[in-house]
Scaffold this active site. Structure first.
Site, PDB file in Angstrom:
ATOM      1  N   GLU A 437       0.829  -1.219   0.000  1.00  0.00           N
ATOM      2  CA  GLU A 437       0.000   0.000   0.000  1.00  0.00           C
ATOM      3  C   GLU A 437       0.863   1.268   0.000  1.00  0.00           C
ATOM      4  OE1 GLU A 437      -3.259  -0.709  -0.540  1.00  0.00           O
ATOM      5  OE2 GLU A 437      -2.893   1.382  -1.014  1.00  0.00           O
TER       6      GLU A 437
HETATM    7  C1  LIG Z   1       1.320  -9.830   0.829  1.00  0.00           C
HETATM    8  C2  LIG Z   1       1.297  -8.775  -0.216  1.00  0.00           C
HETATM    9  C3  LIG Z   1       0.076  -8.263  -0.647  1.00  0.00           C
HETATM   10  C4  LIG Z   1       0.027  -7.298  -1.650  1.00  0.00           C
HETATM   11  N1  LIG Z   1      -1.190  -6.866  -2.121  1.00  0.00           N
HETATM   12  C5  LIG Z   1      -1.219  -6.062  -3.229  1.00  0.00           C
HETATM   13  C6  LIG Z   1      -2.462  -5.748  -3.872  1.00  0.00           C
HETATM   14  O1  LIG Z   1      -3.539  -6.158  -3.433  1.00  0.00           O
HETATM   15  N2  LIG Z   1      -2.426  -4.996  -5.001  1.00  0.00           N
HETATM   16  C7  LIG Z   1      -1.270  -4.528  -5.538  1.00  0.00           C
HETATM   17  O2  LIG Z   1      -1.311  -3.861  -6.560  1.00  0.00           O
HETATM   18  N3  LIG Z   1      -0.066  -4.803  -4.937  1.00  0.00           N
HETATM   19  C8  LIG Z   1      -0.024  -5.550  -3.807  1.00  0.00           C
HETATM   20  N4  LIG Z   1       1.179  -5.862  -3.225  1.00  0.00           N
HETATM   21  C9  LIG Z   1       2.408  -5.296  -3.776  1.00  0.00           C
HETATM   22  C10 LIG Z   1       2.976  -4.200  -2.892  1.00  0.00           C
HETATM   23  O3  LIG Z   1       2.147  -3.068  -2.942  1.00  0.00           O
HETATM   24  C11 LIG Z   1       4.415  -3.932  -3.367  1.00  0.00           C
HETATM   25  O4  LIG Z   1       5.184  -5.023  -2.906  1.00  0.00           O
HETATM   26  C12 LIG Z   1       4.946  -2.616  -2.835  1.00  0.00           C
HETATM   27  O5  LIG Z   1       4.303  -1.558  -3.488  1.00  0.00           O
HETATM   28  C13 LIG Z   1       6.454  -2.467  -3.037  1.00  0.00           C
HETATM   29  O6  LIG Z   1       6.820  -2.783  -4.337  1.00  0.00           O
HETATM   30  P1  LIG Z   1       8.016  -3.834  -4.598  1.00  0.00           P
HETATM   31  O7  LIG Z   1       7.709  -5.044  -3.802  1.00  0.00           O
HETATM   32  O8  LIG Z   1       8.182  -3.993  -6.051  1.00  0.00           O
HETATM   33  O9  LIG Z   1       9.270  -3.149  -3.970  1.00  0.00           O
HETATM   34  P2  LIG Z   1      10.194  -2.051  -4.687  1.00  0.00           P
HETATM   35  O10 LIG Z   1       9.360  -0.987  -5.268  1.00  0.00           O
HETATM   36  O11 LIG Z   1      11.151  -2.742  -5.563  1.00  0.00           O
HETATM   37  O12 LIG Z   1      10.953  -1.457  -3.425  1.00  0.00           O
HETATM   38  C14 LIG Z   1      12.005  -2.148  -2.741  1.00  0.00           C
HETATM   39  C15 LIG Z   1      12.511  -1.237  -1.612  1.00  0.00           C
HETATM   40  O13 LIG Z   1      12.981  -0.002  -2.168  1.00  0.00           O
HETATM   41  C16 LIG Z   1      12.306   1.089  -1.577  1.00  0.00           C
HETATM   42  N5  LIG Z   1      12.075   2.132  -2.569  1.00  0.00           N
HETATM   43  C17 LIG Z   1      11.623   1.993  -3.833  1.00  0.00           C
HETATM   44  N6  LIG Z   1      11.494   3.193  -4.420  1.00  0.00           N
HETATM   45  C18 LIG Z   1      11.862   4.111  -3.506  1.00  0.00           C
HETATM   46  C19 LIG Z   1      11.927   5.528  -3.485  1.00  0.00           C
HETATM   47  N7  LIG Z   1      11.585   6.270  -4.538  1.00  0.00           N
HETATM   48  N8  LIG Z   1      12.330   6.142  -2.353  1.00  0.00           N
HETATM   49  C20 LIG Z   1      12.661   5.430  -1.263  1.00  0.00           C
HETATM   50  N9  LIG Z   1      12.621   4.089  -1.220  1.00  0.00           N
HETATM   51  C21 LIG Z   1      12.229   3.431  -2.326  1.00  0.00           C
HETATM   52  C22 LIG Z   1      10.992   0.524  -1.069  1.00  0.00           C
HETATM   53  O14 LIG Z   1      10.463   1.315  -0.027  1.00  0.00           O
HETATM   54  C23 LIG Z   1      11.404  -0.866  -0.624  1.00  0.00           C
HETATM   55  O15 LIG Z   1      11.907  -0.814   0.670  1.00  0.00           O
HETATM   56  C24 LIG Z   1       1.234  -6.805  -2.194  1.00  0.00           C
HETATM   57  C25 LIG Z   1       2.457  -7.295  -1.740  1.00  0.00           C
HETATM   58  C26 LIG Z   1       2.499  -8.276  -0.781  1.00  0.00           C
HETATM   59  C27 LIG Z   1       3.835  -8.829  -0.366  1.00  0.00           C
END
Ligand SMILES: Cc1cc2nc3c(=O)[nH]c(=O)nc-3n(C[C@H](O)[C@H](O)[C@H](O)COP(=O)(O)OP(=O)(O)OC[C@H]3O[C@@H](n4cnc5c(N)ncnc54)[C@H](O)[C@@H]3O)c2cc1C
Length: 584
Positions: A437
């Protein structure tokens, strides 16, 4: 064994005294039929459902998890029956407009309901958690015919919605998403592409699932300006499949009873929600609601952790304590709740749980006021404050959810580390809320860069006004001056700091990104200071003999002595963030 009792007494304290919500309801035509006894009846029913139906499925749902076979997902035993009971109880309609078939109750009561659902069974509540946001999104941005066809199913609970943003290459940066939407002659669209990590993307709770999907039109500009929002049902009107397939589910650290799905859209039919290429604006309505919900997950975990740690600390006896409470007989070994280190942890759990509750419900109440307050200025300011506070609720509450679950686990000693006592489940389940989120890092950037620096500090000034106003009121109440003074000092210090931050941000464009995380934590602590100063003051309204009266004052004292000093450290860190960070 892990258990959960809804904290109805404290919920009443917040509604009645901290927020004076019944006064606000009386002034608002939308809620004039609502009074405190009716609100408490609603919460008692919600407590019965959470304690009696959901809590008993929490550990078994974790053990069983979800199963995927041939595109179908089975949720853990009892989840589907619990959902039927939820729908029969009319809970999906609680805070939906009466004109649309809802119950027209405030979001404030919905926040209390959500806290109970998440505290008793986070995994189960993932299925229902998106529904209110989807309702708001469709009600605000959906075409009238689309609303007519799909809103009743969301309000009644006949269908559950999802939020489909994430793709393998597009996580925090939704601008990278590739899912395509081809316009059709009949005004609909055909969507193709893959979505990852979709909560409740497939399940056996409802027959139809309404996916709210971000995708690109063929002529869309690159990045986040070229994203549109579509409603794509799992089944079309006659019940036929619509080309949405669940390719698998994730095996996760926690919330194992929540199906986290990979979805493939294969020329699935959908309809535009809002304007073309303005999908993020439409989705934000849903995301803001969802962020408050995720914050309430943090609160739910803190509350469950606190209750279970307290119960265990009363039973477990180890060593003699240096001091016993009045009337406590000397024994070979005392309950660990007498030991100062454990008292310190238990008080932190209590101060955090009750403090977050006041703040979380305040934001929900602000959302009600933003919509229904009779005066336009009050509506505008309530909205501005709610917008400012939303990223703090999401990130600070979820940090606390995990931190306090860890604190509670420590109270259990070695037993906390084994599955039987289930406090380790609270720790595992609470962790995800810091990531999804919009990760907590993204929330911190949103707070400092958009909500504070972006509007020249106007919204933040409203928050400072709240702190000063509370300090002014507390100064006049016996026993509360000791909280009023530090709160007034804090407001001054924050104002000075924001002025400095504005200047440093002009001199060094990377600075606010380096300072954002500490700044958000500082704001969270400041909100807790507001929560406890007000709780102490309004606890004087309770009758002399009411144990809550003394408990509130004692916990406020603990917060100001033991937890508020963290403010100093965060302020120093915000200032020190002027130092460059090495690339590694
Ligand atoms: C159990 C679960 C349920 C989920 N449910 C949904 C859902 O219903 N719908 C949906 O669409 N998605 C869902 N997600 C996806 C979730 O929203 C994403 O995992 C989340 O947005 C982070 O994206 P990512 O995992 O690709 O991490 P990344 O974007 O790759 O980030 C990795 C790390 O880098 C940091 N980071 C990235 N960009 C920046 C920045 N600009 N500044 C500072 N730090 C940064 C992040 O904070 C994080 O710590 C779910 C994920 C899980 C694990």
């Amino acid at each position: 064994m892990w258990s959960y009792q809804a904290p109805l007494r404290d919920m009443q304290f917040v509604l009645e005294h901290w927020l004076e919500a019944p006064e606000a309801w009386r002034r608002s035509p939308a809620f004039e039929a609502l009074d405190l006894p009716l609100a408490l009846q609603v919460l008692e029913q919600a407590a019965r459902f959470s304690q009696g139906v959901l809590a008993p499925l929490n550990a078994s749902g974790d053990r069983q998890g979800c199963r995927w076979a041939d595109g179908q997902v089975s949720t853990p035993e009892g989840f589907a029956e619990a959902y039927r009971a939820y729908v029969e109880g009319g809970w999906p309609a609680l805070a939906c407009a009466e004109a649309l078939g809802g119950q027209g109750l405030p979001q404030l009561l919905d926040a209390a309901l959500q806290e109970m659902l998440y505290a008793s069974n986070h995994a189960w509540a993932m299925y229902t958690g998106i529904a209110h946001g989807a309702y708001l999104c469709l009600k605000t941005h959906g075409a009238p015919w689309l609303q007519e066809r799909y809103l009743p199913a969301i309000i009644s609970g006949a269908s559950l919605p999802t939020m489909c943003l994430t793709e393998p290459q597009a996580g925090s940066d939704v601008g990278l998403l590739r899912c395509r939407a081809e316009p059709q002659a009949d005004g609909s669209y055909r969507l193709s592409g893959s979505k990852l990590f979709i909560s409740g993307g497939e399940h056996d709770l409802t027959d139809n699932i309404l996916h709210l999907v971000l995708a690109r039109l063929p002529d869309a500009p690159e990045g986040s300006r070229g994203i549109s929002l579509f409603l794509v049902p799992k089944r079309l009107e006659q019940g036929q499949d619509n080309g949405v397939r669940c390719d698998g589910i994730e095996h996760k650290m926690g919330i194992k009873g929540s199906a986290t799905c990979s979805l493939v859209f294969d020329a699935a039919q959908g309809w535009l929600v809002g304007e073309a290429n303005r999908g993020l604006a439409a989705m934000f309505v849903m995301m803001n609601s969802a962020r408050l919900h995720v914050g309430l997950q943090g609160l739910g975990h803190v509350e469950a952790a606190w209750q279970n740690a307290l119960a265990y600390a009363g039973e477990r006896q180890q060593m003699r304590a240096p001091l016993r409470p009045a009337g406590g007989a000397a024994q070979a070994a005392d309950p660990i709740r007498y030991h100062p280190a454990m008292r310190r942890v238990l008080l932190e759990l209590r101060a955090t749980s009750e403090g977050l509750r006041a703040i979380g419900y305040w934001v929900a109440h602000l959302l009600d006021q933003a919509e229904h307050h009779p005066e336009p200025l009050a509506r505008r300011q309530a909205d501005q404050l709610a917008q400012l506070l939303t990223p703090i609720i999401k990130a600070f509450f979820t940090e606390q959810g995990f931190r306090q679950a860890s604190n509670a686990l420590q109270v259990f000693g070695g037993y906390g580390y084994v599955a039987e006592f289930a406090i380790e489940q609270t720790l595992r389940d609470s962790r995800i809320a810091m990531i999804y989120e919009g990760s907590n890092e993204i929330q911190a950037n949103d707070l400092l860069l958009r909500k504070v620096l972006g509007d020249g500090g106007q919204g933040f000034a409203l928050l400072l006004e709240q702190l000063r106003d509370e300090a002014g009121q507390g100064a006049a109440v016996a026993g509360c001056a000791g909280f009023a003074r530090p709160l007034a000092d804090l407001a001054e210090a924050l104002q000075g700091l924001v002025g400095e931050v504005q200047q440093w941000a002009l001199e060094d464009a990377e600075y606010p990104y380096r300072a954002a995380g500490d700044f958000l934590a500082l704001c969270g602590l400041s909100l807790l200071a507001l929560a406890w100063a007000r709780a102490a003051r309004v606890s004087r309204n309770l009758p002399e003999g009411d144990p809550l009266r003394g408990a509130k004052l004692a916990t406020a004292g603990f917060f100001f002595s033991y937890l508020l000093p963290q403010v100093e450290q965060r302020m120093t860190a915000v200032r020190n963030a002027r130092a460059a960070l090495a690339f590694i």
